[in-house]
Each structure stands twice: as structure tokens, then as C-alpha cells.
Write a protein that holds these residues in place. Structure first.
Motif, PDB file in Angstrom:
ATOM      1  N   ASP A  53      -3.135   8.664   1.715  1.00  0.00           N
ATOM      2  CA  ASP A  53      -4.018   7.501   1.884  1.00  0.00           C
ATOM      3  C   ASP A  53      -4.402   7.309   3.352  1.00  0.00           C
ATOM      4  O   ASP A  53      -5.086   6.354   3.686  1.00  0.00           O
ATOM      5  CB  ASP A  53      -3.377   6.231   1.312  1.00  0.00           C
ATOM      6  N   HIS A  84      -2.442   6.726   5.944  1.00  0.00           N
ATOM      7  CA  HIS A  84      -1.562   5.862   6.735  1.00  0.00           C
ATOM      8  C   HIS A  84      -0.444   6.661   7.383  1.00  0.00           C
ATOM      9  O   HIS A  84       0.084   7.597   6.800  1.00  0.00           O
ATOM     10  CB  HIS A  84      -0.974   4.757   5.861  1.00  0.00           C
ATOM     11  N   SER A 109       0.343  10.008   5.128  1.00  0.00           N
ATOM     12  CA  SER A 109       0.298  10.176   3.674  1.00  0.00           C
ATOM     13  C   SER A 109      -1.149  10.376   3.237  1.00  0.00           C
ATOM     14  O   SER A 109      -2.078  10.205   4.036  1.00  0.00           O
ATOM     15  CB  SER A 109       0.941   8.987   2.975  1.00  0.00           C
ATOM     16  N   LEU A 161       0.845  -1.179   0.000  1.00  0.00           N
ATOM     17  CA  LEU A 161       0.000   0.000   0.000  1.00  0.00           C
ATOM     18  C   LEU A 161       0.886   1.236   0.000  1.00  0.00           C
ATOM     19  O   LEU A 161       2.058   1.176   0.348  1.00  0.00           O
ATOM     20  CB  LEU A 161      -0.905  -0.004   1.236  1.00  0.00           C
ATOM     21  N   ALA A 162       0.259   2.332  -0.353  1.00  0.00           N
ATOM     22  CA  ALA A 162       1.071   3.532  -0.573  1.00  0.00           C
ATOM     23  C   ALA A 162       1.403   4.270   0.710  1.00  0.00           C
ATOM     24  O   ALA A 162       0.999   5.405   0.908  1.00  0.00           O
ATOM     25  CB  ALA A 162       0.335   4.445  -1.544  1.00  0.00           C
ATOM     26  N   HIS A 163       2.113   3.632   1.587  1.00  0.00           N
ATOM     27  CA  HIS A 163       2.601   4.335   2.770  1.00  0.00           C
ATOM     28  C   HIS A 163       3.711   5.291   2.344  1.00  0.00           C
ATOM     29  O   HIS A 163       4.381   5.053   1.350  1.00  0.00           O
ATOM     30  CB  HIS A 163       3.197   3.359   3.785  1.00  0.00           C
TER      31      HIS A 163
HETATM   32 CU   LIG Z   1      -0.425   3.485   3.078  1.00  0.00          CU
END
Ligand SMILES: [Cu+2]
Length: 126
Positions: free
Chosen positions: A111, A113, A109, A25-27
Motif C-alpha cells: 500500500d 506505507h 508494504s 490501514l494495512a501497514h
Molecule cells: Cu499502510
């Protein structure tokens, strides 16, 4: 099918969770920083600039700068690079005296997170 052992079931659950691709995931991972980690500077930096893998929510993010006695150095309001929303900048309010410093960061971020980390650098005038 029944699991013969509750431990096996637990192990499978743990395996399943560890395979959940949280790292995919886009951390926001720290990709580059100025001053660089473990660097030795001859003059105080004017700012701490952290470049992440994802765009940052500046309102929910924090950069702390601590000296070797864990005293917080004054930093101004964080802002994002106007041309790069993955670059978070903390301007210093005053030049840093010689010493070892720790940058302690927590970011969110886009997203939602959270990630955090820290690194050190040194100011050591000639
Ligand atoms: Cu993320």
C-alpha cells in the motif's frame, strides 16, 4: 459556532488526526522473525527472515545487520519467500562470529506505507 479558544480548536484538530486510523490501514507490522528477538543462538543463522502483516515491496525495503560495534555485516540481496510475499529474507554472506547483533529493518508494504523497527539477538557458541 465559534471556538472560544484557539487552543481548543488546535486540540480538536490533534484529536481528529490521532483518530485517523493509520494503525487500521494495512501497514506492514513485523509479526514474527528468525532469529527471534532477544534469542541466543549457538550457531550463526544462515539468513534473517522477517514475516510481516502485509505483502512487502522488496525493492524499497532494507534489512541491515549490525554487530555490537555498529559494523554492518554483509547480507545478500533481499528476496521474498516464493510462496509468501509477506516474508522478507536476507541471506547472510558469511557466518556471524560470536556476539550481539542488531537487525535494523525498513520496509514498504504494497500500500506504499513505510514502517521500520529493530531488534537484537546473540550468537554465543557453546
Ligand atoms: Cu499502510
Amino acid at each position: 459556532m465559534r471556538f472560544r479558544s484557539p487552543h481548543l480548536f488546535t486540540s480538536l484538530l490533534i484529536l481528529l488526526f490521532s483518530l485517523t486510523p493509520s494503525s487500521v490501514l494495512a501497514h506492514a507490522h513485523l509479526k514474527q522473525q528468525t532469529p527471534a528477538a532477544e534469542s541466543v543462538l549457538t550457531t550463526s543463522p544462515k539468513e534473517v527472515s522477517l514475516k510481516y502483516s502485509e505483502s512487502i515491496e522488496v525493492k524499497f525495503s532494507k534489512i541491515e545487520l549490525l554487530d555490537s560495534n555498529n559494523q554492518m555485516m554483509p547480507v545478500d540481496n533481499l528476496f521474498l519467500d516464493t510462496t509468501d510475499s509477506t516474508r522478507l529474507i536476507a541471506p547472510l554472506k558469511t557466518p556471524l562470529p560470536a556476539g550481539q547483533y542488531t537487525v535494523n529493518w525498513h520496509v514498504v508494504s504494497v500500500d506504499g506505507h513505510r514502517t521500520k523497527g529493530k531488534y537484537q539477538f546473540m550468537v554465543k557458541p557453546d
